[in-house]
Design an enzyme around this catalytic site. Structure first.
Site, PDB file in Angstrom:
ATOM      1  N   ASN A  24       5.071 -16.509  -5.222  1.00 24.07           N
ATOM      2  CA  ASN A  24       5.886 -16.895  -6.394  1.00 24.07           C
ATOM      3  C   ASN A  24       6.823 -15.763  -6.829  1.00 24.07           C
ATOM      4  O   ASN A  24       7.482 -15.869  -7.864  1.00 24.07           O
ATOM      5  CB  ASN A  24       4.993 -17.337  -7.561  1.00 24.07           C
ATOM      6  CG  ASN A  24       4.177 -16.191  -8.120  1.00 24.07           C
ATOM      7  OD1 ASN A  24       4.253 -15.059  -7.645  1.00 24.07           O
ATOM      8  ND2 ASN A  24       3.388 -16.477  -9.156  1.00 24.07           N
ATOM      9  N   LYS A  76      -3.125  -7.333 -10.244  1.00 19.82           N
ATOM     10  CA  LYS A  76      -4.020  -6.246  -9.816  1.00 19.82           C
ATOM     11  C   LYS A  76      -4.015  -4.991 -10.689  1.00 19.82           C
ATOM     12  O   LYS A  76      -4.507  -3.952 -10.262  1.00 19.82           O
ATOM     13  CB  LYS A  76      -3.697  -5.868  -8.380  1.00 19.82           C
ATOM     14  CG  LYS A  76      -2.251  -5.437  -8.194  1.00 19.82           C
ATOM     15  CD  LYS A  76      -2.018  -4.794  -6.848  1.00 19.82           C
ATOM     16  CE  LYS A  76      -0.662  -4.148  -6.818  1.00 19.82           C
ATOM     17  NZ  LYS A  76      -0.362  -3.405  -5.639  1.00 19.82           N
ATOM     18  N   SER A 116     -11.790  -6.084  -3.223  1.00 19.98           N
ATOM     19  CA  SER A 116     -11.491  -4.696  -3.585  1.00 19.98           C
ATOM     20  C   SER A 116     -12.784  -3.911  -3.766  1.00 19.98           C
ATOM     21  O   SER A 116     -13.820  -4.471  -4.148  1.00 19.98           O
ATOM     22  CB  SER A 116     -10.723  -4.709  -4.907  1.00 19.98           C
ATOM     23  OG  SER A 116     -10.736  -3.437  -5.493  1.00 19.98           O
ATOM     24  N   TYR A 140      -9.873  -7.710 -14.217  1.00 16.62           N
ATOM     25  CA  TYR A 140      -9.373  -7.705 -12.833  1.00 16.62           C
ATOM     26  C   TYR A 140     -10.559  -7.693 -11.857  1.00 16.62           C
ATOM     27  O   TYR A 140     -10.653  -8.518 -10.942  1.00 16.62           O
ATOM     28  CB  TYR A 140      -8.471  -6.487 -12.610  1.00 16.62           C
ATOM     29  CG  TYR A 140      -8.299  -6.118 -11.160  1.00 16.62           C
ATOM     30  CD1 TYR A 140      -7.560  -6.928 -10.302  1.00 16.62           C
ATOM     31  CD2 TYR A 140      -8.915  -4.979 -10.632  1.00 16.62           C
ATOM     32  CE1 TYR A 140      -7.440  -6.603  -8.958  1.00 16.62           C
ATOM     33  CE2 TYR A 140      -8.788  -4.648  -9.302  1.00 16.62           C
ATOM     34  CZ  TYR A 140      -8.052  -5.464  -8.469  1.00 16.62           C
ATOM     35  OH  TYR A 140      -7.946  -5.141  -7.141  1.00 16.62           O
ATOM     36  N   LYS A 144     -12.135 -10.637  -9.114  1.00 12.51           N
ATOM     37  CA  LYS A 144     -12.431 -10.453  -7.684  1.00 12.51           C
ATOM     38  C   LYS A 144     -13.875 -10.862  -7.388  1.00 12.51           C
ATOM     39  O   LYS A 144     -14.157 -11.522  -6.387  1.00 12.51           O
ATOM     40  CB  LYS A 144     -12.204  -8.991  -7.257  1.00 12.51           C
ATOM     41  CG  LYS A 144     -10.758  -8.560  -7.257  1.00 12.51           C
ATOM     42  CD  LYS A 144      -9.968  -9.182  -6.115  1.00 12.51           C
ATOM     43  CE  LYS A 144      -8.511  -8.805  -6.156  1.00 12.51           C
ATOM     44  NZ  LYS A 144      -7.671  -9.602  -5.238  1.00 12.51           N
ATOM     45  N   ARG A 283      -9.270   9.722 -17.295  1.00 12.75           N
ATOM     46  CA  ARG A 283      -8.858   8.357 -17.646  1.00 12.75           C
ATOM     47  C   ARG A 283     -10.118   7.529 -17.886  1.00 12.75           C
ATOM     48  O   ARG A 283     -11.023   7.505 -17.029  1.00 12.75           O
ATOM     49  CB  ARG A 283      -8.047   7.772 -16.482  1.00 12.75           C
ATOM     50  CG  ARG A 283      -7.527   6.381 -16.727  1.00 12.75           C
ATOM     51  CD  ARG A 283      -6.539   5.958 -15.649  1.00 12.75           C
ATOM     52  NE  ARG A 283      -7.139   5.854 -14.324  1.00 12.75           N
ATOM     53  CZ  ARG A 283      -6.489   5.467 -13.229  1.00 12.75           C
ATOM     54  NH1 ARG A 283      -5.197   5.163 -13.303  1.00 12.75           N
ATOM     55  NH2 ARG A 283      -7.083   5.394 -12.065  1.00 12.75           N
TER      56      ARG A 283
HETATM   57  C1  UD1 Z   1      -7.571   1.908  -9.529  1.00 11.99           C
HETATM   58  C2  UD1 Z   1      -8.317   0.888 -10.346  1.00 11.99           C
HETATM   59  C3  UD1 Z   1      -9.210   0.088  -9.430  1.00 11.99           C
HETATM   60  C4  UD1 Z   1      -8.374  -0.558  -8.321  1.00 11.99           C
HETATM   61  C5  UD1 Z   1      -7.618   0.542  -7.583  1.00 11.99           C
HETATM   62  C6  UD1 Z   1      -6.706   0.022  -6.483  1.00 11.99           C
HETATM   63  C7  UD1 Z   1      -8.586   1.929 -12.582  1.00 11.99           C
HETATM   64  C8  UD1 Z   1      -9.549   2.517 -13.546  1.00 11.99           C
HETATM   65  N1  UD1 Z   1      -9.111   1.570 -11.385  1.00 11.99           N
HETATM   66  O1  UD1 Z   1      -8.521   2.713  -8.920  1.00 11.99           O
HETATM   67  O2  UD1 Z   1      -9.906  -0.897 -10.123  1.00 11.99           O
HETATM   68  O3  UD1 Z   1      -9.206  -1.242  -7.433  1.00 11.99           O
HETATM   69  O4  UD1 Z   1      -6.816   1.266  -8.509  1.00 11.99           O
HETATM   70  O5  UD1 Z   1      -5.569  -0.592  -7.026  1.00 11.99           O
HETATM   71  O6  UD1 Z   1      -7.416   1.767 -12.862  1.00 11.99           O
HETATM   72  N2  UD1 Z   1      -4.786   9.642 -11.000  1.00 11.99           N
HETATM   73  C9  UD1 Z   1      -4.267  10.724 -11.706  1.00 11.99           C
HETATM   74  N3  UD1 Z   1      -3.082  10.553 -12.368  1.00 11.99           N
HETATM   75  C10 UD1 Z   1      -2.393   9.364 -12.367  1.00 11.99           C
HETATM   76  C11 UD1 Z   1      -2.937   8.267 -11.655  1.00 11.99           C
HETATM   77  C12 UD1 Z   1      -4.141   8.440 -10.987  1.00 11.99           C
HETATM   78  O7  UD1 Z   1      -4.853  11.800 -11.734  1.00 11.99           O
HETATM   79  O8  UD1 Z   1      -1.337   9.281 -13.006  1.00 11.99           O
HETATM   80  C13 UD1 Z   1      -6.060   9.812 -10.277  1.00 11.99           C
HETATM   81  C14 UD1 Z   1      -7.184   8.928 -10.765  1.00 11.99           C
HETATM   82  O9  UD1 Z   1      -7.887   9.546 -11.809  1.00 11.99           O
HETATM   83  C15 UD1 Z   1      -8.008   8.767  -9.486  1.00 11.99           C
HETATM   84  C16 UD1 Z   1      -6.974   8.820  -8.370  1.00 11.99           C
HETATM   85  O10 UD1 Z   1      -5.824   9.439  -8.937  1.00 11.99           O
HETATM   86  O11 UD1 Z   1      -8.883   9.866  -9.324  1.00 11.99           O
HETATM   87  C17 UD1 Z   1      -6.576   7.463  -7.849  1.00 11.99           C
HETATM   88  O12 UD1 Z   1      -6.148   6.640  -8.938  1.00 11.99           O
HETATM   89  P1  UD1 Z   1      -5.603   5.160  -8.725  1.00 11.99           P
HETATM   90  O13 UD1 Z   1      -4.510   5.159  -7.715  1.00 11.99           O
HETATM   91  O14 UD1 Z   1      -5.300   4.585 -10.069  1.00 11.99           O
HETATM   92  O15 UD1 Z   1      -6.821   4.384  -8.043  1.00 11.99           O
HETATM   93  P2  UD1 Z   1      -8.343   4.203  -8.554  1.00 11.99           P
HETATM   94  O16 UD1 Z   1      -8.634   5.015  -9.741  1.00 11.99           O
HETATM   95  O17 UD1 Z   1      -9.212   4.416  -7.373  1.00 11.99           O
END
Ligand code: UD1
Length: 326
Positions: A24, A76, A116, A140, A144, A283
């Site tokens: 979509n 997502k 996921s 979310y 799933k 976070r």
């Molecule tokens: C996030 C989602 C998860 C989802 C996954 C894939 C949350 C709490 N969890 O997981 O449910 O399945 O994405 O889409 O949102 N980080 C930073 N700074 C940032 C962004 C991220 O330090 O600005 C860090 C996070 O703390 C983490 C890592 O980078 O340690 C990865 O983050 P992210 O890409 O958001 O993935 P997940 O936390 O694994």
């Protein structure tokens, strides 16, 4: 033709399958179809439709001889799901119900579903195996889990269903052509697109959420998997379903944990410039470490992730810096 779907289309077409895409365009662009055709030099059938409209799906199943479905359609963003739970249940769960209903009516009972690692909630240990307890901490993740449950119940109701639940860890990277990649509409939530935007100069710095986790350098550890490796896992899962009935869940990751700082430094090497960053508080809802035990997928699917962190960063940077995203 979102991020993972578009890369999987390329692998499907390259493997000789005919593909019909239903999207979509809520978080993707129609121009991706021609990019996929450019990469593969094959024809892609694209239908602009919403899976919640079951009558549209019914007519698609009537008009085409469909053998199997890969279901990527869904919202997502974790934070957004907490603000707008109804839209998550409506898009993800109601959409899936409409799709499964249309499949049942058409007698198409083979499906690969995009699940996921979020279904493991806050895992007690790592690496995570498929038999870990399942839970959700946001709508979310809950959606799933619900879809996994619906598919399991379908498999119980009728042994003709062939279902693979692919539990993705952290998909990153882009196609090596630089023609398709992750293109979040609006501000990204995930780490790699954010780092790429800092490198490109459209963000000042990366905020790193926490440097006091019990990890190698205090920053969060995740299992980043190249989207092309992930796409290949879908082809392998589809092949597996030809000889396997019922439902099976597979972790799709590399089995390797990488910290935020490790990724950041790998990206600096890829783009040849420093990425400014700042440590901020954790976070809410984040876990220290999350990485997969991938032995089941490796054994059952004869699949293994091939691309490492350096390649993931190089491919993201090529995609980001070519600026062909619109
Ligand atoms: C996030 C989602 C998860 C989802 C996954 C894939 C949350 C709490 N969890 O997981 O449910 O399945 O994405 O889409 O949102 N980080 C930073 N700074 C940032 C962004 C991220 O330090 O600005 C860090 C996070 O703390 C983490 C890592 O980078 O340690 C990865 O983050 P992210 O890409 O958001 O993935 P997940 O936390 O694994």
């Amino acid at each position: 033709m979102g991020y993972i779907g578009s890369h999987t289309c390329v692998e499907l077409l390259d493997a000789g399958h005919d593909v019909i895409v239903v999207d979509n365009l809520s978080n993707s662009l129609a121009s991706v179809a021609s990019r996929i055709e450019q990469i593969t030099r094959k024809k892609l059938d694209f239908i602009n439709a919403d899976i919640r409209h079951q009558t549209v799906l019914q007519s698609i199943f009537k008009q085409h001889q469909i053998e199997a479905v890969m279901h990527f359609a869904g919202l997502k963003a974790v934070g957004e799901s907490l603000e707008q739970p109804l839209s998550y249940y409506e898009n993800n769960v109601t959409g899936s119900l409409a799709l499964f209903g249309a499949m049942l009516e058409a007698g198409v009972k083979t499906i690969v579903f995009s699940s996921s690692a979020t279904v493991y909630g806050e895992p007690a240990t790592v690496p995570i195996t498929e038999d870990f307890p399942l839970s959700a901490t946001n709508p979310y993740g809950e959606s799933k889990l619900m879809i996994e449950k619906i598919l399991r119940d379908l498999a119980i109701s009728d042994s003709g269903w062939r279902i693979a639940l692919l539990r993705y860890f952290n998909p990153v990277g882009a196609h090596e052509s630089g023609l398709i990649g992750e293109n979040p509409l609006g501000a990204p939530n995930n780490l790699l697109p954010l780092i790429a935007q800092v490198a490109e100069g459209c963000r000042d710095l990366l905020r790193i959420y926490g440097n006091d986790y019990p990890t190698v350098d205090g920053t969060g550890v995740r299992d980043y998997i190249h989207v092309v490796d992930l796409a290949c896992a879908h082809i392998k899962a589809l092949e597996k379903l030809a000889s396997q009935q019922g439902v099976v869940a597979y972790n799709i990751g590399t089995g390797q944990g990488t910290s935020v700082l490790e990724i950041l430094h790998a990206f600096e090497a890829a783009c040849q410039k420093p990425i400014p960053y700042q440590f901020v508080t954790r976070r809410p809802g984040d876990i220290a470490q999350c990485f997969a035990d991938v032995s089941l997928a490796e054994h059952d699917l004869a699949w293994r992730a091939k691309k490492g962190i350096a390649e993931m960063c190089v491919d993201v940077w090529r995609w980001q810096s070519r600026g062909v995203r619109s």
